[in-house]
Design an enzyme around this catalytic site. Structure first.
Site, short mmCIF file in Angstrom:
data_model
loop_
_atom_site.label_atom_id
_atom_site.label_comp_id
_atom_site.label_asym_id
_atom_site.label_seq_id
_atom_site.Cartn_x
_atom_site.Cartn_y
_atom_site.Cartn_z
N ASP A 10 0.83 -1.21 0.00
CA ASP A 10 0.00 0.00 0.00
C ASP A 10 0.86 1.26 0.00
O ASP A 10 1.97 1.26 0.51
CB ASP A 10 -0.92 -0.03 1.24
CG ASP A 10 -2.08 0.94 1.11
OD1 ASP A 10 -2.36 1.42 0.00
OD2 ASP A 10 -2.71 1.23 2.15
N TRP A 15 2.76 8.02 -2.58
CA TRP A 15 4.16 8.16 -3.00
C TRP A 15 4.24 9.07 -4.24
O TRP A 15 5.08 9.95 -4.32
CB TRP A 15 4.73 6.78 -3.30
CG TRP A 15 6.20 6.74 -3.61
CD1 TRP A 15 7.22 6.58 -2.71
CD2 TRP A 15 6.80 6.83 -4.90
NE1 TRP A 15 8.43 6.57 -3.36
CE2 TRP A 15 8.20 6.72 -4.71
CE3 TRP A 15 6.31 6.99 -6.20
CZ2 TRP A 15 9.12 6.77 -5.77
CZ3 TRP A 15 7.21 7.05 -7.25
CH2 TRP A 15 8.60 6.94 -7.03
N ASN A 58 -11.11 -2.44 -5.28
CA ASN A 58 -10.34 -1.45 -6.05
C ASN A 58 -11.02 -1.04 -7.36
O ASN A 58 -10.63 -0.04 -7.98
CB ASN A 58 -8.90 -1.92 -6.31
CG ASN A 58 -8.01 -1.89 -5.08
OD1 ASN A 58 -7.10 -2.70 -4.93
ND2 ASN A 58 -8.25 -0.94 -4.18
N TRP A 59 -12.07 -1.77 -7.77
CA TRP A 59 -12.85 -1.37 -8.95
C TRP A 59 -13.54 -0.04 -8.72
O TRP A 59 -14.01 0.60 -9.66
CB TRP A 59 -13.90 -2.43 -9.31
CG TRP A 59 -13.33 -3.77 -9.66
CD1 TRP A 59 -13.31 -4.87 -8.86
CD2 TRP A 59 -12.70 -4.15 -10.90
NE1 TRP A 59 -12.71 -5.92 -9.53
CE2 TRP A 59 -12.33 -5.51 -10.78
CE3 TRP A 59 -12.42 -3.48 -12.09
CZ2 TRP A 59 -11.69 -6.20 -11.80
CZ3 TRP A 59 -11.78 -4.18 -13.11
CH2 TRP A 59 -11.43 -5.53 -12.96
N ARG A 178 1.92 -4.83 6.23
CA ARG A 178 1.24 -3.79 5.45
C ARG A 178 2.09 -2.53 5.47
O ARG A 178 2.49 -2.08 6.54
CB ARG A 178 -0.15 -3.48 5.98
CG ARG A 178 -0.85 -2.42 5.10
CD ARG A 178 -2.28 -2.17 5.44
NE ARG A 178 -2.91 -1.33 4.42
CZ ARG A 178 -4.16 -1.41 4.04
NH1 ARG A 178 -4.96 -2.30 4.58
NH2 ARG A 178 -4.65 -0.60 3.11
C1 IPE Z 1 -5.45 -2.72 -0.18
O1 IPE Z 1 -5.13 -1.38 -0.29
C2 IPE Z 1 -5.41 -3.37 -1.52
C3 IPE Z 1 -4.09 -3.50 -2.13
C4 IPE Z 1 -2.95 -3.16 -1.58
C5 IPE Z 1 -4.07 -4.10 -3.45
P1 IPE Z 1 -6.24 -0.24 -0.45
O2 IPE Z 1 -5.51 1.04 -0.54
O3 IPE Z 1 -7.15 -0.58 -1.55
O4 IPE Z 1 -7.05 -0.36 0.92
P2 IPE Z 1 -7.91 0.73 1.70
O5 IPE Z 1 -8.90 1.29 0.72
O6 IPE Z 1 -6.96 1.79 2.17
O7 IPE Z 1 -8.53 -0.01 2.84
C1 IPE Z 2 -1.67 0.24 -3.29
O1 IPE Z 2 -1.43 1.59 -3.34
C2 IPE Z 2 -1.84 -0.37 -4.66
C3 IPE Z 2 -3.23 -0.74 -5.00
C4 IPE Z 2 -4.26 -0.70 -4.20
C5 IPE Z 2 -3.46 -1.18 -6.37
P1 IPE Z 2 -2.64 2.64 -3.31
O2 IPE Z 2 -3.04 2.94 -4.71
O3 IPE Z 2 -3.72 2.19 -2.43
O4 IPE Z 2 -1.90 3.91 -2.70
P2 IPE Z 2 -2.50 4.92 -1.63
O5 IPE Z 2 -3.00 4.12 -0.48
O6 IPE Z 2 -3.61 5.66 -2.31
O7 IPE Z 2 -1.35 5.79 -1.27
MG MG Z 3 -4.10 2.41 -0.47
#
Ligand code: IPE
Ligand code: IPE
Ligand code: MG
Length: 232
Positions: A10, A15, A58-59, A178
């Site tokens: 995450d 970043w 994530n969708w 995490r």
């Molecule tokens: C969890 O991260 C999913 C992945 C790392 C692929 P998210 O960024 O989607 O989780 P939330 O929304 O902060 O809980």
């Molecule tokens: C994790 O990074 C990767 C995926 C969930 C695909 P994020 O995209 O959730 O990054 P933040 O949490 O918004 O910084």
């Molecule tokens: Mg995230």
């Protein structure tokens, strides 16, 4: 040492934002980190590495980010397949493939097949994965077996259900890491992590180095795992 380490990668978006760049730039930087961590595993006795790449939730992100991520996965598999194969990595995917595009699914199948004879590191990529979704899909398959008369419901126990999960061939994770400072599970390996140790680190995933992985994995050795028992 933990035999199975699972990682919620995450912080890619933050970043990138910190650098004034689009979120996808962070996802690319994050993808580059994966190889370094995979390669580090054998040095620390880690046999199984499971990484969370895309969740069933994530969708909900913008269409641009979702399609950019899907493009990144396809490109990553094209570019990294040979290197993964040559370094003895066995690759598996967990998650629901139904919603993923055909080309990507074909690449996933091919990579699984191509690396099926490897065993130096077992890399599992969670793609369109959600713990609740996995249990629901497992229950559906189990119910079909019952309906077909091949499974007696009275015999169903934890082991039976575990056999229907995407992870049926994997040991449970010993350690879940995490990155990015968030202390939550976000639907990752809910069933399998019942007795996992958790480590939440502030580092954003694109900055997570081999050295930090080493520190976390080594720190695991000093934890006392009791599994509900009282140790003498
Ligand atoms: C969890 O991260 C999913 C992945 C790392 C692929 P998210 O960024 O989607 O989780 P939330 O929304 O902060 O809980
Ligand atoms: C994790 O990074 C990767 C995926 C969930 C695909 P994020 O995209 O959730 O990054 P933040 O949490 O918004 O910084
Ligand atoms: Mg995230």
């Amino acid at each position: 040492m933990p035999r199975h380490v699972a990682v919620i990668m995450d912080g890619n978006g933050r970043w990138a934002q910190a650098r004034g760049r689009p979120r996808l730039y962070g996802h690319h930087a994050g993808a580059k980190r994966v190889r370094e961590i995979v390669e580090a595993c054998p040095d620390f006795g880690v046999e199984y590495l499971t990484i969370f790449a895309f969740s069933t939730e994530n969708w909900k992100r913008t269409q641009a980010e979702v399609s950019g991520l899907m493009r990144l996965f396809r490109r990553y598999l094209t570019r990294e397949a040979q290197a993964l194969f040559e370094s003895g990595v066995r690759v598996r995917f967990i998650g629901d493939r139904v919603r993923l595009d055909e080309t990507l699914v074909r690449m996933m199948d091919e990579l699984e097949l191509m690396t099926a004879g490897n065993s130096r590191v077992h890399l599992t990529v969670a793609l369109n994965y959600g713990g609740r979704d996995e249990v629901a899909r497992a229950t559906k398959r189990l119910a079909r077996e019952v309906a077909a008369g091949r499974l007696d419901p009275e015999t169903v126990d934890e082991t039976t259900l575990a056999r229907f999960l995407d992870t049926y061939v994997l040991p449970d994770p010993d350690l879940v890491i995490r990155t990015s400072g968030e202390a939550r599970i976000s639907n990752f390996l809910l069933w399998q992590s019942a007795y996992a140790e958790y480590e939440f680190v502030d580092t954003l995933w694109p900055d997570f180095t081999r050295a930090e992985f080493a520190r976390v994995v080594t720190g695991f050795a000093s934890r006392e795992r009791r599994f509900g028992a009282v140790l003498g």
